[in-house]
Structure formats: structure tokens, C-alpha cells
Design a protein around this motif. Structure first.
Motif, PDB file in Angstrom:
ATOM      1  N   VAL A   1      14.232   3.631  19.657  1.00  0.00           N
ATOM      2  CA  VAL A   1      14.864   2.348  19.993  1.00  0.00           C
ATOM      3  C   VAL A   1      13.927   1.205  19.587  1.00  0.00           C
ATOM      4  N   LEU A   2      12.635   1.356  19.898  1.00  0.00           N
ATOM      5  CA  LEU A   2      11.649   0.320  19.571  1.00  0.00           C
ATOM      6  C   LEU A   2      11.402   0.239  18.072  1.00  0.00           C
ATOM      7  N   GLU A   3      11.446   1.399  17.407  1.00  0.00           N
ATOM      8  CA  GLU A   3      11.228   1.398  15.957  1.00  0.00           C
ATOM      9  C   GLU A   3      12.349   0.671  15.208  1.00  0.00           C
TER      10      GLU A   3
ATOM     11  N   SER B   1      10.543  -6.280  33.665  1.00  0.00           N
ATOM     12  CA  SER B   1      10.692  -6.196  32.208  1.00  0.00           C
ATOM     13  C   SER B   1      12.153  -5.929  31.826  1.00  0.00           C
ATOM     14  N   ARG B   2      12.467  -4.745  31.291  1.00  0.00           N
ATOM     15  CA  ARG B   2      13.850  -4.449  30.911  1.00  0.00           C
ATOM     16  C   ARG B   2      14.802  -4.606  32.102  1.00  0.00           C
ATOM     17  N   GLY B   3      14.296  -4.300  33.304  1.00  0.00           N
ATOM     18  CA  GLY B   3      15.120  -4.461  34.502  1.00  0.00           C
ATOM     19  C   GLY B   3      15.529  -5.906  34.731  1.00  0.00           C
TER      20      GLY B   3
ATOM     21  N   ASP C   1      20.488   1.981  25.259  1.00  0.00           N
ATOM     22  CA  ASP C   1      20.873   0.630  24.859  1.00  0.00           C
ATOM     23  C   ASP C   1      21.183  -0.149  26.129  1.00  0.00           C
ATOM     24  N   ILE C   2      20.850  -1.426  26.146  1.00  0.00           N
ATOM     25  CA  ILE C   2      20.993  -2.209  27.378  1.00  0.00           C
ATOM     26  C   ILE C   2      22.453  -2.307  27.832  1.00  0.00           C
ATOM     27  N   ARG C   3      23.395  -2.274  26.870  1.00  0.00           N
ATOM     28  CA  ARG C   3      24.816  -2.346  27.258  1.00  0.00           C
ATOM     29  C   ARG C   3      25.247  -1.067  27.971  1.00  0.00           C
ATOM     30  N   VAL C   4      24.762   0.075  27.472  1.00  0.00           N
ATOM     31  CA  VAL C   4      25.075   1.361  28.118  1.00  0.00           C
ATOM     32  C   VAL C   4      24.403   1.416  29.491  1.00  0.00           C
ATOM     33  N   GLU C   5      23.160   0.951  29.558  1.00  0.00           N
ATOM     34  CA  GLU C   5      22.435   0.973  30.830  1.00  0.00           C
ATOM     35  C   GLU C   5      23.057   0.028  31.854  1.00  0.00           C
ATOM     36  N   LEU C   6      23.624  -1.079  31.392  1.00  0.00           N
ATOM     37  CA  LEU C   6      24.343  -1.988  32.289  1.00  0.00           C
ATOM     38  C   LEU C   6      25.562  -1.281  32.886  1.00  0.00           C
TER      39      LEU C   6
END
Length: 297
Positions: A211-213, A112-114, A86-91
Motif C-alpha cells: 500500500v505504501l509502495e 495517525s491513520r485512525g 484501503d481507507i474506504r474499505v476500513e471505513l
């Protein structure tokens, strides 16, 4: 520093104890502004190898460059709970990296996601960002691109060789990258699969597809202009692949209009997401880094 690879491996513990990996290029201590490279959703630090070597050993003198493997990608640990991709965890993971590496401010290069993570960081810790490169991503995301990515992440067949992997990728994406030759497809194959126990497996956790699904692409995706505005105080280079189905030309133009210092560039013959290793790309990104450094001083 491994003289063959040109980087050290940096391992850091995430807040939940998961072991995270980054490639660490250049000197540990340098007066030059460091650069942080953030890959795409199912990509790894390897995508930035040529750029990181060039920036860490550039004409302006040596500088530190970190290229991150998010959790579940590359040499970072796989999470047993896929919802943590999840982007919050990755942040938060990224902040643990920056703290462990002693980096208080840097230029961020996000593919992209970065790029989404860079905009999220601009909201959470704006003082950390001195410049930003957003590679084929912006505040408005085209659902067509996400649909295409959802069609293959976690679903790629296992090749018997990198040459066969190159053929698989070419069949999948040759419309996006019509100018790629055999060397580029082979390089992409080597950065998509890794050899484990005599088998070729994707260099990411196949559970990323969950995640995408979960995404409902029938409803409009959130628009992130307020996050992009968080970068108003720093120079930005926004790159789009001419064949991209994730970032529209209209959004790229709007980014250039809204931001006080945003250079826009369209990479001919490339799709989502343009390679950053070619010399002209390295030169453009180097100019952005130099501009950010001058302004930070």
C-alpha cells in the motif's frame, strides 16, 4: 470480561466476510458516551490498552470503550487481496463494527491513520461523532513521515526475543523518542511483534508495505481541510509529538485557529505517534470525553 486483560474480544464480519476483531472494554450497556479507539497504519488495538482501561473504569463511572484491529492487523483476518487495505474499505469495516456493537454515537480517538478515518467518518456519518482526539495527524501530512514509515513497514527483521525487538525499535526510532527507557521500548516491541509457531512475526500483514509502495510521494499529498471542517460541530483535541515528522507544528496551529473548539497539545520528547497511556495524556483525553458528553446531553 477477562479479569486479567480487562477486555472482551469482539468479532464481527466485514461486508466481504473477513473476520474482524476489536477489544471491548467496560460494560456493554452504560449511559456514558462510548469511546472508539482507532490505531495507526501498521498498529493494533493494543496501543490503547492503558487509555481504554482508564476511560472504561474512570471516575465518571464505567463506560464502553472499543479498540479496533483493522483488517490485516492484530487478531483481525488478513486479506488475500492487499489493495483492500484501503481507507474506504476500513471505513466500511468500522461502520460494520459500530452497527454490530449497537453504537450510534461516540467519541473517536484516532492515532495517525485512525485520525484520517475519523475525518472520513465526519464526512460520511457526522452524527456519529460527538468528540474527536486526533493523535499526530491532521489535514496536511508531511511526506517525510510517510517516507520513514515506508522504510520499515513489512521490512523489520524478526527478533529472537522481545528484548531484541526492543533494541531493533530503539535503533530505528530513538531520535523520535529520546525519553523512552527500556520499559517503553519493550512495550513497543510486544505491540509490534507476536509469537507464532516459535517465531516472532510482525502483528500485521507484511503486504501492508505494498500500500505504501503505491504512494507517489513526489507529488503533493491531498490536503484535507474540508474533511477536518466536518468536525466543526464537536470538541476536538489535537495532539502532536514534538519530534513528529508527519504533523508539522504549523498545521497543528492552523487546526487550532480554524476549528471553533480545538485544543492543541504538543507532547514533549515524543515523535510519531505519542503514547496515549501516560497519566497526563489520559487526563487530557478524559477531559475531552467529559466535554463531549456534556455537550451531547
Amino acid at each position: 470480561m477477562d479479569s486479567e486483560s480487562g477486555f472482551r474480544s469482539l468479532f464481527v464480519s466485514a461486508r466481504d466476510g473477513l473476520r474482524l476483531h476489536a477489544r471491548d472494554y467496560g460494560p456493554l450497556a452504560s449511559p456514558a458516551l462510548p469511546v472508539i479507539c482507532l490505531p495507526g497504519f501498521a498498529r493494533t488495538a493494543a496501543d490503547f490498552h492503558e487509555l481504554a482501561l482508564a476511560l472504561s473504569q474512570g471516575e465518571a463511572g464505567p463506560r464502553r470503550v472499543l479498540a479496533l484491529d483493522y483488517r490485516g492487523r492484530g487478531r483481525s483476518g488478513y486479506d488475500s487481496y492487499w489493495a483492500n487495505y484501503d481507507i474506504r474499505v476500513e471505513l466500511d469495516d468500522m461502520m460494520q463494527f459500530l452497527a454490530a456493537a449497537g453504537i450510534e454515537e461516540a467519541v473517536f480517538v484516532g492515532t495517525s491513520r485512525g485520525g484520517l478515518l475519523t475525518m472520513a467518518l465526519a464526512a460520511a456519518r457526522p452524527a456519529m461523532i460527538r468528540g474527536a482526539v486526533l493523535n499526530d495527524v491532521g489535514p496536511v501530512i508531511d511526506a517525510r513521515g510517510l517516507l520513514r514509515i515506508r522504510g520499515y513497514v513489512g521490512k523489520l527483521p524478526s527478533p529472537r526475543s522481545y528484548a531484541e525487538g526492543a533494541e531493533i525499535l530503539k535503533r530505528l526510532s530513538d531520535q523520535q523518542f529520546p525519553l523512552f527507557g527500556d520499559a517503553e521500548w519493550e512495550m513497543m516491541a510486544r505491540r509490534t511483534w507476536t509469537e507464532r509457531d516459535g517465531h516472532f512475526v510482525t502483528d500485521y500483514d507484511p503486504n501492508l508495505m505494498k500500500v505504501l509502495e503505491e504512494l507517489d510521494l513526489e507529488t503533493p499529498l491531498p490536503v484535507l481541510w474540508s474533511y477536518f471542517a466536518g468536525l466543526d460541530g464537536v470538541p476536538v483535541l489535537a495532539i502532536r509529538g514534538a519530534n513528529s515528522d508527519l504533523l508539522s507544528d504549523e498545521t497543528l496551529r492552523e487546526m487550532g485557529k480554524r476549528h471553533p473548539d480545538c485544543e492543541t497539545f504538543t507532547a514533549a520528547g515524543q515523535g510519531h505517534a505519542p503514547l496515549l497511556g501516560p497519566k497526563d495524556m489520559v487526563r487530557r483525553i478524559g477531559k475531552l470525553v467529559a466535554k463531549a458528553e456534556k455537550r451531547a446531553a
